[in-house]
Design a protein around this motif. Sequence first.
Motif, PDB file in Angstrom:
ATOM      1  N   GLY A 287     -18.748  85.167 -31.728  1.00  0.00           N
ATOM      2  CA  GLY A 287     -17.830  84.253 -32.392  1.00  0.00           C
ATOM      3  C   GLY A 287     -16.539  84.930 -32.805  1.00  0.00           C
ATOM      4  O   GLY A 287     -16.526  86.109 -33.143  1.00  0.00           O
TER       5      GLY A 287
ATOM      6  N   TYR B 145     -13.837  83.743 -41.870  1.00  0.00           N
ATOM      7  CA  TYR B 145     -14.512  82.610 -41.247  1.00  0.00           C
ATOM      8  C   TYR B 145     -14.964  83.058 -39.861  1.00  0.00           C
ATOM      9  O   TYR B 145     -14.211  83.698 -39.128  1.00  0.00           O
ATOM     10  CB  TYR B 145     -13.565  81.418 -41.123  1.00  0.00           C
TER      11      TYR B 145
ATOM     12  N   ALA C 153     -18.107  78.843 -35.574  1.00  0.00           N
ATOM     13  CA  ALA C 153     -17.777  77.433 -35.792  1.00  0.00           C
ATOM     14  C   ALA C 153     -16.965  77.249 -37.068  1.00  0.00           C
ATOM     15  O   ALA C 153     -16.058  76.406 -37.119  1.00  0.00           O
ATOM     16  CB  ALA C 153     -19.050  76.594 -35.848  1.00  0.00           C
ATOM     17  N   ASP C 154     -17.258  78.036 -38.096  1.00  0.00           N
ATOM     18  CA  ASP C 154     -16.493  77.939 -39.340  1.00  0.00           C
ATOM     19  C   ASP C 154     -15.047  78.371 -39.116  1.00  0.00           C
ATOM     20  O   ASP C 154     -14.127  77.827 -39.734  1.00  0.00           O
ATOM     21  CB  ASP C 154     -17.127  78.793 -40.443  1.00  0.00           C
TER      22      ASP C 154
ATOM     23  N   HIS D  82     -13.221  75.532 -37.296  1.00  0.00           N
ATOM     24  CA  HIS D  82     -13.055  74.446 -38.274  1.00  0.00           C
ATOM     25  C   HIS D  82     -11.921  74.771 -39.248  1.00  0.00           C
ATOM     26  O   HIS D  82     -11.051  73.928 -39.502  1.00  0.00           O
ATOM     27  CB  HIS D  82     -14.374  74.221 -39.018  1.00  0.00           C
TER      28      HIS D  82
ATOM     29  N   LYS E 128     -16.844  69.727 -39.829  1.00  0.00           N
ATOM     30  CA  LYS E 128     -17.668  70.939 -39.749  1.00  0.00           C
ATOM     31  C   LYS E 128     -18.884  70.694 -38.856  1.00  0.00           C
ATOM     32  O   LYS E 128     -19.288  71.557 -38.089  1.00  0.00           O
ATOM     33  CB  LYS E 128     -18.099  71.374 -41.146  1.00  0.00           C
ATOM     34  N   ARG E 129     -19.449  69.508 -38.935  1.00  0.00           N
ATOM     35  CA  ARG E 129     -20.625  69.170 -38.130  1.00  0.00           C
ATOM     36  C   ARG E 129     -20.285  69.202 -36.642  1.00  0.00           C
ATOM     37  O   ARG E 129     -21.017  69.787 -35.844  1.00  0.00           O
ATOM     38  CB  ARG E 129     -21.156  67.792 -38.504  1.00  0.00           C
TER      39      ARG E 129
ATOM     40  N   ALA F 294     -17.781  70.803 -35.218  1.00  0.00           N
ATOM     41  CA  ALA F 294     -17.476  72.190 -34.870  1.00  0.00           C
ATOM     42  C   ALA F 294     -18.758  72.965 -34.607  1.00  0.00           C
ATOM     43  O   ALA F 294     -18.841  73.746 -33.653  1.00  0.00           O
ATOM     44  CB  ALA F 294     -16.663  72.852 -35.976  1.00  0.00           C
ATOM     45  N   ARG F 295     -19.788  72.740 -35.419  1.00  0.00           N
ATOM     46  CA  ARG F 295     -21.065  73.462 -35.250  1.00  0.00           C
ATOM     47  C   ARG F 295     -21.800  73.031 -33.977  1.00  0.00           C
ATOM     48  O   ARG F 295     -22.558  73.815 -33.408  1.00  0.00           O
ATOM     49  CB  ARG F 295     -21.955  73.280 -36.464  1.00  0.00           C
TER      50      ARG F 295
ATOM     51  N   TYR G 230     -19.050  74.385 -30.855  1.00  0.00           N
ATOM     52  CA  TYR G 230     -18.737  75.806 -30.741  1.00  0.00           C
ATOM     53  C   TYR G 230     -19.714  76.566 -29.832  1.00  0.00           C
ATOM     54  O   TYR G 230     -19.270  77.355 -28.992  1.00  0.00           O
ATOM     55  CB  TYR G 230     -18.645  76.484 -32.111  1.00  0.00           C
TER      56      TYR G 230
END
Length: 135
Positions: free
Chosen positions: A58, A68, A71-72, A75, A98-99, A101-102, A105
């Motif tokens: 990541g 960050y 995914a964070d 986002h 955020k959902r 993105a998770r 990603y």
Amino acid sequence: MAANEILIVYDRGCPACELFATLTRVRAAAGALRLVDARDGGPVMAEITRRGLDIDHGMVVVAGCEYYYGADAIHALALMSSRSGAFNRINYWAFRSKRVARVLYPVLRAMRNLLLKLRGKEKINNLGRASNEWF
């Protein structure tokens, strides 16, 4: 790192990552954006490694004292986005949740890994894991 600086730490060896990073724009109020190639090492990568963040899994965004990851990170960038230009508007709409993105990603990361494997690139392996050199 300056107080009002936002860092995107990513793998410049990945063409998709490079395109994403160079097209990303943040609002002036959020800070000045600086791109950092994770393959270059340096103090930022040393801190990322100290925190146990695997850059091969990541990207990292550093804003102030906050780190960050994955995914964070995408986002957080979407929320800081300037929304100027089609890419930044799409990025905002896709990753402001955020959902979402998770969910998205890992798909983007899998595509990145496939691309790097096809290009014969080695992993950055900043955590120094054994038998973790190739995609």
